[in-house]
Scaffold this active site. Structure first.
Site, mmCIF file in Angstrom:
data_model
loop_
_atom_site.group_PDB
_atom_site.id
_atom_site.type_symbol
_atom_site.label_atom_id
_atom_site.label_comp_id
_atom_site.label_asym_id
_atom_site.label_seq_id
_atom_site.Cartn_x
_atom_site.Cartn_y
_atom_site.Cartn_z
ATOM 1 N N ASP A 99 64.500 -25.698 108.618
ATOM 2 C CA ASP A 99 65.470 -26.891 108.472
ATOM 3 C C ASP A 99 64.013 -27.877 110.397
ATOM 4 O OD1 ASP A 99 67.458 -27.788 106.496
ATOM 5 O OD2 ASP A 99 68.304 -26.198 107.857
ATOM 6 N N ASP A 158 68.859 -28.271 99.765
ATOM 7 C CA ASP A 158 69.425 -29.087 101.588
ATOM 8 C C ASP A 158 67.533 -29.067 101.525
ATOM 9 O OD1 ASP A 158 71.370 -27.287 101.567
ATOM 10 O OD2 ASP A 158 72.056 -27.695 103.382
#
Length: 381
Positions: A99, A158
Site C-alpha cells: 500500500d 485493493d
C-alpha cells in the site's frame, strides 16, 4: 455531462463550501496528526501507534487536493507536515508493504507535482521501486502483504489503486518497466479478480510458482462468493485509472463492467452503499467509503466516454454523493470527521469494531469527487 453538472451546480457549490469551511479549521487542529478515525469526535493519530499504517497518506493527500483548488497555505503546510510524520515509517523496511501507493503517491507524489519538490519526487520514486520489487515474476502479480509462507501467493483487488504509482514512475524517469509490471498485474486482476457479472473477488490465492488460482478468500466481505463493495470500488476506480495511464481499452471496459454491477445493486439501497451487496438483508450494514470511492471512478469513466455513454455513470455518481451528503455527512466544526458510517469489513461473529465509524479515506474520496464535479483537473492518482 455538462448539463447534469449544471443542473446540480448549486448543490455542488454548497457541499464544496461546507467542506472548505470545515477543513480549513480541522487542518489546523490536526496539523500534527496522521488521522484514521475519530474518538469522541476528535481525530486519532496513527503516527503515534502505527506510522506504517496503510491509510496514513490520505489526510495529507486530502490537504493537497484542497490546496490545489484553493491555494490556501494552511492546507499546504498541513500536507507537508503529514509527509514529515509519515517519514517515520521508513525506519523499518520490513514493515513497508503493497500500500505504499496509498501512503506516498497521493502525498509525496502530489507534493512534487504541485510544488516541484525534488525530495518528494525522490521519495515517491523510492516507493515505486519498492512496489516494483514486490512483483512475482513467476506468478505474474504484485504480492499483497509481507513475507509469510502462507501469504506468498495472495493478491488483493485493493492493489489496483496502488499501481498508478508505477505508471507515474515510468513517465517520470522514462523507463517503461514500471508501467509494464503494473499492466501485468492489472491483466491478472482482470482475469482473476473480476467475475463475469462484474462483481469482485477481494482476495485470490495463487500458486506462487505458476500463477494458477488456488482459491478465493472472503477477505473483508460477507463470504468468498459475495461482493464486498469497497473491493468493487477499488476495481471501478483502479481500472479506469489504468486506462487513463495506458490507453488500454480493456481496462476501461473492465471499469465499466464493475461500475454497471455496482450501480444496479446500489440502486436497491437508495444509493447508500452497504458493506456487501450479497449479505443478508438484515441487519443492514453500510460502508459510506465504498460509495464515495466508486463515485470518483464513475466520474472518471464518464469523462472517458461520449456524452451519451457516460451519462449513466455521472448520474449514478451524483446520486451516491447526494445520498452521502444528506445521510452520512457531518459538517459541524466541533468534530473532525466529515463522512460517517464507514466500515472496515463485514462484522465477524458479532464483532462490530470498525463498523459504522468515520474513516479518513471516506473524507478523502468524498472531497475528491466533489472537486471532480467542480471541474478540477488535478488527478492526484
Amino acid at each position: 455531462m455538462n448539463s447534469i453538472i449544471n443542473e446540480n451546480m448549486q448543490w455542488i457549490d454548497k457541499v464544496w463550501n461546507n467542506l472548505d469551511s470545515k477543513l480549513r479549521i480541522v487542518a489546523r487542529r490536526s496539523f500534527d496528526k496522521l488521522p484514521y478515525t475519530t474518538i469522541d469526535g476528535v481525530h486519532d493519530n496513527k503516527h503515534d501507534t502505527e506510522p506504517d499504517w496503510w491509510t496514513n497518506g490520505f489526510w495529507g493527500g486530502m490537504m493537497w487536493l484542497m490546496y490545489a483548488e484553493t491555494g490556501n497555505e494552511v492546507y499546504k503546510m498541513t500536507a507537508m507536515r503529514s509527509e514529515e510524520l509519515i517519514g517515520d515509517a521508513l525506519k523499518d523496511f520490513k514493515k513497508l508493504h503493497h500500500d505504499v501507493g496509498f501512503m506516498w503517491h497521493i502525498l509525496s507524489g502530489a507534493n512534487y507535482r504541485l510544488t516541484g519538490n525534488t525530495r518528494s519526487c525522490n521519495l515517491n520514486l523510492y516507493m515505486a521501486a519498492m512496489l516494483f520489487s514486490r512483483f512475482n515474476v513467476d506468478g505474474d502479480y504484485i504480492r499483497a502483504w509481507n513475507v509469510c509462507p502462507e501469504l506468498a501467493g495472495w493478491t488483493i483487488i485493493d492493489c489496483m489503486m496502488n499501481i498508478p504509482l508505477l505508471y507515474w514512475a515510468s513517465e517520470e524517469i522514462g523507463d517503461d518497466r514500471f508501467k509494464k509490471i503494473a499492466m501485468r498485474h492489472a491483466d491478472m486482476a482482470m482475469r482473476d479478480h473480476i467475475r463475469s457479472d462484474g462483481s469482485v473477488n477481494h482476495i485470490v490465492e495463487h500458486n506462487p510458482e505458476t500463477g494458477e488460482v488456488i482459491k478465493v478468500h472472503s477477505g473483508q466481505g460477507y463470504s468468498e462468493t459475495s461482493c464486498w463493495t469497497r473491493g468493487s470500488a477499488w476495481a471501478i476506480y483502479g481500472f479506469v485509472l489504468s486506462y487513463i495511464h495506458t490507453g488500454k481499452i480493456d481496462y476501461l471496459n473492465t471499469a465499466r463492467k464493475a461500475a454497471d454491477y455496482f450501480i444496479s445493486n446500489c440502486a436497491n439501497f437508495d444509493f447508500m452503499t452497504p458493506i456487501d451487496f450479497c449479505a443478508p438483508p438484515e441487519p443492514l450494514y453500510y460502508d459510506s467509503t465504498a460509495g464515495v470511492c466508486a463515485a470518483c471512478g464513475m466520474i472518471e469513466i464518464a469523462g472517458c466516454l461520449s456524452e451519451e455513454d457516460g451519462l449513466k455513470y455521472m448520474e449514478a455518481a451524483i446520486k451516491i454523493l447526494k445520498a452521502t451528503d444528506s445521510r452520512f455527512c457531518n459538517y459541524g466544526k466541533d468534530e473532525d470527521s466529515i463522512v460517517q458510517m464507514g466500515s472496515e469489513r463485514y462484522p465477524v461473529n458479532g464483532d462490530m469494531s470498525g463498523v459504522h465509524i468515520p474513516i479518513i479515506y471516506g473524507d478523502f474520496f468524498f472531497a475528491e469527487a466533489i472537486l471532480k464535479l467542480k471541474g478540477s483537473k488535478f488527478l492526484i492518482w
